[in-house]
Design a protein around this motif. Structure first.
Motif, PDB file in Angstrom:
ATOM      1  N   PRO A  63       0.915  -1.223   0.108  1.00  0.00           N
ATOM      2  CA  PRO A  63       0.151  -0.015   0.041  1.00  0.00           C
ATOM      3  C   PRO A  63       0.769   1.111  -0.099  1.00  0.00           C
ATOM      4  CG  PRO A  63      -0.636  -1.587   1.786  1.00  0.00           C
ATOM      5  CD  PRO A  63       0.793  -2.002   1.091  1.00  0.00           C
ATOM      6  N   ILE A  64       0.347   2.524  -0.251  1.00  0.00           N
ATOM      7  CA  ILE A  64       1.207   3.370  -0.463  1.00  0.00           C
ATOM      8  C   ILE A  64       1.003   4.217   0.956  1.00  0.00           C
ATOM      9  CG2 ILE A  64       1.992   4.026  -2.830  1.00  0.00           C
ATOM     10  CD1 ILE A  64      -0.419   5.672  -2.884  1.00  0.00           C
ATOM     11  N   PHE A  65       2.103   4.740   1.719  1.00  0.00           N
ATOM     12  CA  PHE A  65       1.816   5.039   3.009  1.00  0.00           C
ATOM     13  C   PHE A  65       1.459   6.593   3.348  1.00  0.00           C
ATOM     14  CE2 PHE A  65       4.768   1.559   2.408  1.00  0.00           C
ATOM     15  CZ  PHE A  65       4.287   0.728   3.303  1.00  0.00           C
ATOM     16  N   GLY A  89       4.335  -1.303  11.851  1.00  0.00           N
ATOM     17  CA  GLY A  89       3.428  -1.835  11.223  1.00  0.00           C
ATOM     18  C   GLY A  89       3.611  -1.642   9.470  1.00  0.00           C
ATOM     19  N   ASP A 103       1.335   8.167  -0.021  1.00  0.00           N
ATOM     20  CA  ASP A 103       0.002   8.720  -0.440  1.00  0.00           C
ATOM     21  C   ASP A 103      -0.066   9.863   0.186  1.00  0.00           C
ATOM     22  OD1 ASP A 103      -2.697   8.797  -0.804  1.00  0.00           O
ATOM     23  OD2 ASP A 103      -3.358   7.106   0.402  1.00  0.00           O
ATOM     24  N   LEU A 151      -5.290   4.577  -4.984  1.00  0.00           N
ATOM     25  CA  LEU A 151      -5.416   3.192  -5.651  1.00  0.00           C
ATOM     26  C   LEU A 151      -4.902   3.197  -7.234  1.00  0.00           C
ATOM     27  CD1 LEU A 151      -8.818   2.204  -4.560  1.00  0.00           C
ATOM     28  CD2 LEU A 151      -6.661   0.880  -3.951  1.00  0.00           C
ATOM     29  N   ASN A 161      -2.373   4.688  -8.088  1.00  0.00           N
ATOM     30  CA  ASN A 161      -0.796   4.495  -7.904  1.00  0.00           C
ATOM     31  C   ASN A 161      -0.219   3.094  -8.701  1.00  0.00           C
ATOM     32  OD1 ASN A 161       0.928   2.817  -6.163  1.00  0.00           O
ATOM     33  ND2 ASN A 161      -1.149   2.995  -5.075  1.00  0.00           N
ATOM     34  N   VAL A 186      -1.791  -6.049   1.449  1.00  0.00           N
ATOM     35  CA  VAL A 186      -2.582  -4.956   2.108  1.00  0.00           C
ATOM     36  C   VAL A 186      -2.735  -5.381   3.442  1.00  0.00           C
ATOM     37  CG1 VAL A 186      -3.616  -4.134   0.037  1.00  0.00           C
ATOM     38  CG2 VAL A 186      -4.734  -5.784   1.413  1.00  0.00           C
ATOM     39  N   GLY A 187      -2.793  -4.394   4.356  1.00  0.00           N
ATOM     40  CA  GLY A 187      -3.114  -4.717   5.795  1.00  0.00           C
ATOM     41  C   GLY A 187      -4.882  -4.913   5.654  1.00  0.00           C
ATOM     42  N   HIS A 218      -9.469  -2.287  -1.081  1.00  0.00           N
ATOM     43  CA  HIS A 218      -9.031  -3.099  -2.259  1.00  0.00           C
ATOM     44  C   HIS A 218      -9.687  -4.411  -2.837  1.00  0.00           C
ATOM     45  CE1 HIS A 218      -5.466  -1.001  -0.668  1.00  0.00           C
ATOM     46  NE2 HIS A 218      -4.786  -1.276  -1.938  1.00  0.00           N
ATOM     47  N   HIS A 227      -2.626  -9.204   5.411  1.00  0.00           N
ATOM     48  CA  HIS A 227      -1.915  -9.443   6.672  1.00  0.00           C
ATOM     49  C   HIS A 227      -2.631  -8.735   7.788  1.00  0.00           C
ATOM     50  CE1 HIS A 227       0.074  -5.532   7.134  1.00  0.00           C
ATOM     51  NE2 HIS A 227       0.360  -5.577   5.950  1.00  0.00           N
ATOM     52  N   SER A 228      -2.179  -9.365   8.991  1.00  0.00           N
ATOM     53  CA  SER A 228      -3.039  -8.770  10.105  1.00  0.00           C
ATOM     54  C   SER A 228      -2.081  -7.596  10.828  1.00  0.00           C
ATOM     55  CB  SER A 228      -3.286  -9.770  11.052  1.00  0.00           C
ATOM     56  OG  SER A 228      -4.205 -10.476  10.536  1.00  0.00           O
ATOM     57  N   HIS A 229      -2.427  -7.440  12.046  1.00  0.00           N
ATOM     58  CA  HIS A 229      -1.481  -6.177  12.530  1.00  0.00           C
ATOM     59  C   HIS A 229      -0.681  -6.639  13.709  1.00  0.00           C
ATOM     60  CE1 HIS A 229      -4.786  -3.192  11.050  1.00  0.00           C
ATOM     61  NE2 HIS A 229      -4.098  -3.303  10.278  1.00  0.00           N
ATOM     62  N   MET A 267      -1.017  -0.226  17.100  1.00  0.00           N
ATOM     63  CA  MET A 267       0.087   1.042  17.438  1.00  0.00           C
ATOM     64  C   MET A 267      -0.579   2.243  16.884  1.00  0.00           C
ATOM     65  SD  MET A 267       3.633  -0.195  16.144  1.00  0.00           S
ATOM     66  CE  MET A 267       3.385  -1.868  15.787  1.00  0.00           C
TER      67      MET A 267
HETATM   68  N1  MSP Z   1      -2.602   5.169   2.422  1.00  0.00           N
HETATM   69  C1  MSP Z   1      -3.530   4.119   2.767  1.00  0.00           C
HETATM   70  C2  MSP Z   1      -3.172   3.072   1.883  1.00  0.00           C
HETATM   71  C3  MSP Z   1      -3.483   3.310   0.331  1.00  0.00           C
HETATM   72  S1  MSP Z   1      -2.955   2.121  -1.073  1.00  0.00           S
HETATM   73  C4  MSP Z   1      -3.660   2.397  -2.138  1.00  0.00           C
HETATM   74  C5  MSP Z   1      -3.092   3.340   4.174  1.00  0.00           C
HETATM   75  N2  MSP Z   1      -1.862   4.127   4.576  1.00  0.00           N
HETATM   76  S2  MSP Z   1      -1.265   3.574   6.036  1.00  0.00           S
HETATM   77  O1  MSP Z   1       0.063   4.342   6.140  1.00  0.00           O
HETATM   78  O2  MSP Z   1      -2.320   3.769   7.014  1.00  0.00           O
HETATM   79  O3  MSP Z   1      -1.202   2.190   5.998  1.00  0.00           O
HETATM   80  C6  MSP Z   1      -0.283   1.321   5.140  1.00  0.00           C
HETATM   81  C7  MSP Z   1       0.223  -0.050   5.562  1.00  0.00           C
HETATM   82  O4  MSP Z   1       0.509  -0.052   6.826  1.00  0.00           O
HETATM   83  C8  MSP Z   1      -1.492  -0.740   5.533  1.00  0.00           C
HETATM   84  O5  MSP Z   1      -1.166  -2.062   4.829  1.00  0.00           O
HETATM   85  C9  MSP Z   1      -1.664  -1.074   6.986  1.00  0.00           C
HETATM   86  O6  MSP Z   1      -2.457  -2.193   7.197  1.00  0.00           O
HETATM   87  C10 MSP Z   1      -0.338  -1.062   7.416  1.00  0.00           C
HETATM   88  N3  MSP Z   1      -0.371  -0.965   8.904  1.00  0.00           N
HETATM   89  C11 MSP Z   1      -0.359   0.083   9.512  1.00  0.00           C
HETATM   90  N4  MSP Z   1      -0.421  -0.036  11.074  1.00  0.00           N
HETATM   91  C12 MSP Z   1      -0.240  -1.498  11.014  1.00  0.00           C
HETATM   92  C13 MSP Z   1       0.110  -2.298  12.236  1.00  0.00           C
HETATM   93  N5  MSP Z   1      -0.043  -1.795  13.286  1.00  0.00           N
HETATM   94  N6  MSP Z   1       0.550  -3.542  11.930  1.00  0.00           N
HETATM   95  C14 MSP Z   1       0.543  -3.910  10.824  1.00  0.00           C
HETATM   96  N7  MSP Z   1       0.589  -3.370   9.677  1.00  0.00           N
HETATM   97  C15 MSP Z   1      -0.078  -1.875   9.885  1.00  0.00           C
HETATM   98  O7  MSP Z   1      -3.657   2.986   4.631  1.00  0.00           O
END
Ligand code: MSP
Length: 591
Positions: free
Chosen positions: A58-60, A69, A98, A280, A282, A304-305, A312, A334-336, A344
């Motif tokens: 995913p883009i962050f 995470g 993102d 998306l 991207n 993806v989380g 998605h 995946h889970s967290h 977190m």
């Molecule tokens: N920007 C969106 C994604 C857009 S993709 C087209 C987004 N960003 S995020 O920064 O919040 O999260 C990005 C990834 O990090 C996701 O897969 C999310 O599940 C993962 N994680 C965020 N916190 C997490 C944990 N605590 N543990 C594991 N993964 C986690 O969502």
């Protein structure tokens, strides 16, 4: 199916004309047979290149610094990418940031920075983390780039021209934290997964709507026809379950007066494109959309989380179907990671800093822990203690100890890959080997197929568990035969001693090769110590113990590599304690 209406909306007037487009025909109006045939046109891959592979994270969001995470999502994708390269694929690996939306606009405001400068700063922090942790992406995308804007505008226009976007109004709850519209029942839940109250705003706006509701039958057909599309199974079932519920049309723009930080709707400067639609796309931008995306888009896999599965597995495939594009091959969920049982989050003060931890545990230590302990199906609680115990046991003692023992000058004075003696270890019991030794050979022989199966389904922890079990068996083999008690001056003893070391080094070669996607530095060190050249480390080179099958072994008699340094140094609890982050006031209050 009606022929798509080819027209690119350039002005407001054109937009309004298209709203009344008589060409729009809802897909739900088609028979199941017709829908499946449309799906075949859009989701199968006639020109699929068998050796190409495209993996994405995913883009962050750039509203805050990266945490553990985020690194987890990136390391899983990196593991897939490296694994595919080892298998001889031409693999593309995309990650990035993102950067649009209300949440970022507000974070930049709070920081007192202009949005682009703010985004650049945080995006650089992600890049820095990834380079420190050997996340070997081939493409890094920022949604503020011009190439992305062009891709989004094109994508929007295609959906518009096909009649899947119409002007309407949205009334309901919006969560800026999730950049998501909520159903009344979600608002009722009031808490998110980290136990925080969901802050929601009532939103009533004129904006553009996407005909999401029209895609439910096609989504169901896609999922029923592709039970592997969403993995693991429990998330596949969750999506099927969501599709039983109401699937209202989706608001895909915001009034510009409320959200300036985003891409304007083509032909309507008063509206900004919804951040999730923007984000998306991207995946397509990196693939080369709109002109050159076929090679990669036909072989796309997403990591993806679980929190972003709906976006998605429902929104994204619907957008793609609307645009007449193939659907992703797999969505790996995946889970967290939680801390003290809670997701977190900055406000709980329980964020684990991945940079700090990779300094403490080394990059490979961090990667190994995340992938060995992280289970896709369920959340995993993070503690330093767990990490230290696991890394000491499996990397320092078990794997490192085995390498150390088998390459020590006392047992291997010539510092070579010694010879295998078929009389000492014959195909059938009769030499000096015992039944457990044959079991060990059997397990290592089948290890690469097992690891492959687990890597393919993102059960990396199972792959590592299997490797770790084999490492223990090999250590057991060495202990059982105590080569240090054998007498090198006796020719029979010497041949048996060399055979024990030869087999152990062969085992280590397999472990080093299979571990490359997870711990690239440790694997490199291990394989270099064994004298295995870079060109001899691919999946096709695995071929365990050829001498046992009566074939030549290219390593036999070869000099070992000169770096006899420790593979992974034991971690001391003390050092870690000293570097433990201090609790914030807020975290203390929550407790
Ligand atoms: N920007 C969106 C994604 C857009 S993709 C087209 C987004 N960003 S995020 O920064 O919040 O999260 C990005 C990834 O990090 C996701 O897969 C999310 O599940 C993962 N994680 C965020 N916190 C997490 C944990 N605590 N543990 C594991 N993964 C986690 O969502």
């Amino acid at each position: 199916m009606r022929i798509p209406f080819v027209f690119v909306a350039r002005s407001c007037k054109a937009v309004h004309r298209l709203q009344q487009s008589p060409f729009f025909s809802p897909i739900s109006a088609l028979s199941r047979h017709q829908r499946i045939s449309v799906l075949r046109q859009t989701s199968t891959h006639p020109c699929k290149d068998d050796r190409s592979y495209y993996i994405t994270t995913p883009i962050f969001y750039v509203n805050a610094s990266p945490h553990l995470g985020h690194l987890y999502s990136a390391v899983i994708a990196d593991c897939f990418h490296r694994y595919k390269l080892l298998q001889g694929f031409d693999s593309k690996f995309a990650t990035g940031t993102d950067e649009h939306g209300l949440k970022i606009q507000q974070a930049a405001d709070t920081a007192g920075k202009d949005p682009l400068t703010f985004c650049t700063d945080v995006s650089e922090r992600f890049k820095h983390l990834f380079s420190r942790c050997n996340v070997s992406y081939t493409d890094y995308i920022r949604t503020t780039e011009q190439r992305h804007r062009e891709a989004v505008e094109h994508f929007w226009s295609v959906l518009w021209n096909k009649g899947f976007i119409y002007k309407g109004s949205y009334e309901g709850w919006y969560s800026t934290q999730d950049e998501s519209f909520l159903t009344p029942s979600q608002v009722g839940d009031a808490l998110d997964s980290s136990g925080k109250e969901i802050k929601v705003d009532w939103m009533k706006e004129e904006n553009y709507m996407f005909r999401l509701s029209a895609f439910r039958p096609q989504l169901l057909d896609w999922l029923r026809g592709n039970p592997q599309a969403i993995q693991p199974e429990r998330f596949y079932q969750a999506v099927l379950q969501w599709l039983q519920e109401d699937l209202p049309d989706l608001s895909v723009s915001r009034q510009r007066s409320r959200l300036q930080w985003g891409i304007p709707v083509p032909g309507d400067a008063e509206q900004t494109i919804y951040v999730w639609l923007d984000a998306l796309v991207n995946y397509l931008t990196v693939a080369g959309y709109p002109d050159k995306h076929k090679q990669w888009w036909n072989v796309a896999h997403h990591i993806v989380g679980k929190d972003i599965l709906k976006f998605h597995a429902i929104y994204w495939p619907s957008f793609l179907l609307g645009a007449g594009l193939p659907l992703p091959q797999t969505i790996h969920v995946h889970s967290h990671w939680t801390v003290g049982g809670k997701k977190m989050s900055k406000s709980l003060g329980n964020v684990v800093d991945p940079l700090e931890r990779s300094q403490m545990f080394t990059t490979d230590g961090m990667r190994y822990f995340l992938l060995r302990q992280g289970v896709p199906d369920s959340d995993c609680d993070y503690t330093d203690d767990k990490a230290i115990k696991l890394l000491n046991a499996e990397l320092a003692d078990s794997l490192g100890g085995l390498l150390n023992r088998c390459t020590a000058p006392a047992l291997n004075p010539a510092q070579v890959y010694p010879s295998f003696c078929p009389q000492s270890f014959p195909n059938q019991i009769g030499g000096r080997a015992v039944v457990e030794d044959y079991h060990m050979l059997d397990a290592v022989k089948h290890l690469s197929a097992l690891v492959e199966q687990h890597y393919e389904t993102m059960h990396v922890y199972k792959a590592l568990e299997a490797i770790s079990a084999c490492v223990r068996q090999t250590n057991g083999f060495v202990h059982r035969h105590a080569p240090w008690k054998l007498d090198r001056r006796d020719s029979k003893d010497r041949r048996w001693l060399d055979t024990i070391i030869h087999i152990s080094l062969e085992c280590l070669r397999i472990y080093g090769t299979l571990l490359q996607p997870v711990v690239p530095e440790i694997s490199n060190k291990l394989l270099s110590r064994l004298g295995v050249q870079p060109g001899e480390r691919s999946w096709a080179d695995v071929n365990f113990l050829p001498r046992y099958q009566g074939m030549d072994c290219p390593f036999e008699g070869r000099a070992l590599g000169s770096d006899s340094g420790v593979l992974f140094s034991r971690l001391e609890r003390q050092n870690v304690d000293q570097q433990k982050p201090k609790k914030t006031k807020k975290a203390a209050k929550v407790k």
